[in-house]
Design a protein around this motif. Structure first.
Motif, PDB file in Angstrom:
ATOM      1  N   GLY A 214       0.822  -1.196   0.000  1.00  0.00           N
ATOM      2  CA  GLY A 214       0.000   0.000   0.000  1.00  0.00           C
ATOM      3  C   GLY A 214       0.862   1.254   0.000  1.00  0.00           C
ATOM      4  N   ILE A 215       0.220   2.421   0.011  1.00  0.00           N
ATOM      5  CA  ILE A 215       0.931   3.700   0.064  1.00  0.00           C
ATOM      6  C   ILE A 215       1.243   4.010   1.526  1.00  0.00           C
ATOM      7  N   LEU A 216       2.514   3.945   1.876  1.00  0.00           N
ATOM      8  CA  LEU A 216       2.918   4.098   3.280  1.00  0.00           C
ATOM      9  C   LEU A 216       2.987   5.561   3.695  1.00  0.00           C
ATOM     10  N   GLU A 217       3.371   6.449   2.787  1.00  0.00           N
ATOM     11  CA  GLU A 217       3.479   7.876   3.081  1.00  0.00           C
ATOM     12  C   GLU A 217       2.381   8.621   2.343  1.00  0.00           C
ATOM     13  N   PRO A 218       1.497   9.355   3.055  1.00  0.00           N
ATOM     14  CA  PRO A 218       0.401  10.054   2.368  1.00  0.00           C
ATOM     15  C   PRO A 218       0.917  11.047   1.326  1.00  0.00           C
ATOM     16  N   ILE A 219       0.153  11.247   0.302  1.00  0.00           N
ATOM     17  CA  ILE A 219       0.458  12.227  -0.742  1.00  0.00           C
ATOM     18  C   ILE A 219       0.078  13.609  -0.227  1.00  0.00           C
ATOM     19  N   VAL A 220       0.982  14.570  -0.391  1.00  0.00           N
ATOM     20  CA  VAL A 220       0.728  15.934   0.085  1.00  0.00           C
ATOM     21  C   VAL A 220       0.045  16.715  -1.037  1.00  0.00           C
ATOM     22  N   VAL A 221      -1.083  17.350  -0.704  1.00  0.00           N
ATOM     23  CA  VAL A 221      -1.847  18.103  -1.697  1.00  0.00           C
ATOM     24  C   VAL A 221      -2.181  19.477  -1.153  1.00  0.00           C
ATOM     25  N   SER A 222      -2.484  20.409  -2.068  1.00  0.00           N
ATOM     26  CA  SER A 222      -2.935  21.744  -1.673  1.00  0.00           C
ATOM     27  C   SER A 222      -4.402  21.676  -1.255  1.00  0.00           C
ATOM     28  N   ALA A 223      -4.901  22.784  -0.733  1.00  0.00           N
ATOM     29  CA  ALA A 223      -6.288  22.819  -0.275  1.00  0.00           C
ATOM     30  C   ALA A 223      -7.264  22.611  -1.418  1.00  0.00           C
ATOM     31  N   ASP A 224      -6.856  22.950  -2.644  1.00  0.00           N
ATOM     32  CA  ASP A 224      -7.746  22.750  -3.782  1.00  0.00           C
ATOM     33  C   ASP A 224      -7.428  21.466  -4.555  1.00  0.00           C
ATOM     34  N   GLY A 225      -6.697  20.539  -3.950  1.00  0.00           N
ATOM     35  CA  GLY A 225      -6.582  19.189  -4.486  1.00  0.00           C
ATOM     36  C   GLY A 225      -5.511  18.955  -5.521  1.00  0.00           C
ATOM     37  N   TYR A 226      -4.474  19.799  -5.561  1.00  0.00           N
ATOM     38  CA  TYR A 226      -3.376  19.588  -6.500  1.00  0.00           C
ATOM     39  C   TYR A 226      -2.150  19.059  -5.757  1.00  0.00           C
ATOM     40  N   ILE A 227      -1.429  18.129  -6.390  1.00  0.00           N
ATOM     41  CA  ILE A 227      -0.367  17.387  -5.714  1.00  0.00           C
ATOM     42  C   ILE A 227       0.875  18.250  -5.558  1.00  0.00           C
ATOM     43  N   LEU A 228       1.391  18.306  -4.319  1.00  0.00           N
ATOM     44  CA  LEU A 228       2.664  18.955  -4.026  1.00  0.00           C
ATOM     45  C   LEU A 228       3.793  17.935  -3.951  1.00  0.00           C
ATOM     46  N   SER A 229       3.515  16.795  -3.371  1.00  0.00           N
ATOM     47  CA  SER A 229       4.513  15.738  -3.225  1.00  0.00           C
ATOM     48  C   SER A 229       3.825  14.390  -3.347  1.00  0.00           C
TER      49      SER A 229
END
Length: 624
Positions: A210-225
């Motif tokens: 599974g995905i062990l580290e959550p994906i970082v996103v902005s408040a409007d749902g765009y991926i930062l990391s």
């Protein structure tokens, strides 16, 4: 008279599936509770104009409700179903409403109010408030709020978080489709290559753990990391993924700040030189978006004179050949197992369709002619360009492309080599045979279809492209003599035409006379296409043989003036014929014994590979 600015929002489109809301909302002084705006931001409109617009829309909704028999709230939704002229009627032009009454009432009843609100939220949740969505749809704020909470609970949109929330409180599980990479990411970094060994390893890791580290996103749902993790989740078709929302960061409202954070989050990424340069430009510039675009344009400039392409011209639409178009699409779909196909293979499949015409209007019959073949090649080009058939379904083996085996970094190379370590072992299944067997094919396109059959028996295959040149003939003789076998057997696959009928004999004569192969040690067998197969397999009427051929008279005397190409057979028919010819000359018990030995050896190699992998991992831990 005081000047007021109405609450502004995007124009109402025809369908809620295509709703579009603006980015950063304008700060304005509205009729009820709207915020003040600066003079530079405001567009002044008289109070009476704003009030009349509201009253006009209200009257229009009441009129729609009275005429179509729906509630007043649902009448507001009917605005979304109308074209521009009907929306104008909502400001007082009621005559237009009568013309659209029948069209409106049927469309509105097909969908409920909650469905329309749900679609509008999915389209505009990143940039629009509940009030803006409610105003656009003509429903209450509460209706929108209730639907937003449901979509948030289902993970289809991101919740609203405050910057005061803890990191743990900002972690959620959402639908994979609720987040996406920002367009700016492609300007800063290269797209994810799903064929890279490191990406495939990530896919396997996520499949297992599974995905062990959550994906970082902005408040409007765009991926930062986490772009690669998101791409891997899409590759695996995961429905839900963990995310951590970075409150106070918005791609739509502040793209420069978003871009700087994007670069900061990805500092540790393995990057090529161009990506590193663009990243440094972002981190040192205040206007990051404009600077990185300018840098990309300047870095990609080419100081050389280019070719003038002239004006853009669009291909004409297909109008009079719809029957032929449908037949081609169906043939390509039916032959999916044998992709990629050649143009000629599709052409010969079409010849087997009785009654097919080239032109719907003139009803010209589709026949074995150059003009019909030209129609097919032209149509296959158009169908690939308009997306009717996939590009990968058609190939041209006569125009090879050379692509070098390069790697993004040494890590990808090492990973691939480790993954392929002790793999790809093939046992020579012909080593117990008393003969040396070779396969000679007239065309590259046919060779690609027979590659699997030749590989199954580990039989060398030569594509002669007509009459084979001298080097392949010499190589074949060298392989035979190095094998030490008693006899050379060559199975030939060629057209049934003047040249195709002559190739087996001509090739055998060359091996005997030019390379001194003893005729008692040489046997040439034509597997396909033969006159007997043409008679018994109910093939289409062949084309007229070329009278310009020097072998024309001899062929006509033996077989008549009609010719058939190998593509007249289906791929399955041709493979069955060639495999039967191979098995007909083999010592089958000896062959099966070799196959069993290969299976045992593969199992031994797999176990040895696992042992070496464990040893490598253990040595790595000792070094650490």
């Amino acid at each position: 008279m005081s000047q007021l600015v109405p609450h502004t929002h995007a124009p109402v489109p025809r369908s809620p599936a295509h709703l579009h809301f603006p980015g950063p909302r304008r700060k304005a002084l509205s009729i009820r509770g709207m915020r003040k705006s600066s003079p530079a931001q405001s567009r002044t409109v008289p109070r009476c104009s704003a009030l009349s617009r509201v009253r006009g829309r209200a009257r229009a909704r009441e009129e729609i409700a009275a005429r179509s028999g729906v509630s007043r709230d649902c009448a507001g939704l009917e605005e979304l179903q109308l074209p521009n002229e009907a929306r104008l009627a909502m400001t007082g032009h009621s005559e237009d409403l009568k013309k659209r009454k029948v069209e409106m009432s049927g469309e509105v009843r097909q969908r409920s109010k909650s469905d329309l609100v749900r679609d509008a939220i999915l389209d505009g949740w990143r940039t629009a408030s509940d009030r803006e969505i409610a105003s656009s749809l003509g429903v209450s704020n509460r209706t929108v709020s209730v639907q937003r909470k449901r979509l948030t609970a289902d993970g289809e949109i991101l919740p609203r978080v405050e910057s005061t929330h803890s990191v743990l409180a900002c972690q959620y599980e959402v639908c994979t489709s609720a987040i996406e990479p920002a367009r700016l990411n492609d300007e800063l970094y290269d797209p994810v290559d799903e064929s890279e060994p490191s990406f495939l390893a990530l896919v396997q890791s996520i499949r297992e753990h599974g995905i062990l580290e959550p994906i970082v996103v902005s408040a409007d749902g765009y991926i930062l990391s986490g772009h690669r993790r998101h791409a891997a989740a899409q590759h695996l078709r995961l429905e839900r993924i963990p995310v951590r929302i970075r409150a106070g960061v918005s791609y739509d409202q502040d793209p420069d700040e978003f871009l700087r954070l994007l670069a900061s989050f990805n500092r540790q990424r393995v990057k090529n030189t161009a990506e590193q340069l663009r990243e440094e430009v972002v981190l040192m510039a205040d206007d990051s978006c404009r600077q990185v675009r300018r840098f990309r344009r300047s870095a990609a400039s080419v100081d050389a004179e280019g070719v003038d392409l002239g004006k853009r011209r669009r291909r004409s639409a297909i109008r009079d050949k719809l029957e032929l178009r449908s037949a081609i699409v169906q043939v390509v779909i039916d032959e999916r197992r044998n992709w990629p196909l050649s143009d000629r293979a599709v052409f010969y499949r079409l010849l087997n369709i009785k009654g097919l015409v080239r032109n719907d209007r003139t009803r010209l019959p589709f026949e074995n002619s150059e003009s019909s073949y030209d129609d097919v090649t032209n149509m296959l080009t158009r169908l690939r360009l308009d997306g009717s058939i996939p590009f990968e379904s058609i190939a041209d083996e006569t125009r090879p492309v050379v692509i070098w085996d390069t790697h993004r970094c040494v890590g990808d190379f090492v990973r691939r080599e480790c993954d392929q370590f002790l793999m790809g072992y093939w046992r020579n299944l012909m080593q117990s045979q008393h003969i040396w067997l070779e396969l000679l094919v007239e065309k590259n396109t046919i060779a690609s279809q027979l590659k699997g059959v030749a590989g199954k028996y580990t039989v060398p295959m030569t594509s002669g492209r007509g009459y084979s040149s001298l080097p392949p003939r010499k190589d074949m003789v060298d392989r035979f003599r190095q094998s030490g076998r008693e006899r050379l057997v060559v199975i030939v696959v060629s057209d049934h035409d003047p040249e195709g009928a002559d190739i087996p004999g001509s090739f055998g004569v060359s091996l005997r006379d030019d390379f001194n192969v003893d005729p008692d040690q040489l046997r040439i067998i034509k597997a396909a296409l033969t006159a007997e197969q043409v008679r018994t397999m109910n093939l289409h009427e062949g084309q007229l043989s070329k009278e310009s051929s020097s072998r024309y008279q001899r062929f006509v005397a033996a077989y008549g003036n009609r010719a058939w190409e190998l593509e007249s057979l289906t791929t399955e028919q041709l493979r069955d014929i060639v495999e039967a010819s191979i098995r007909g000359v083999l010592d089958l018990p000896a062959f099966e014994t070799e196959v069993e030995r290969e299976q045992r050896e593969q199992e031994e190699l797999n176990e040895r590979r696992r042992q070496l992998r464990r040893a490598l991992l253990s040595s790595g831990e000792d070094i650490e």
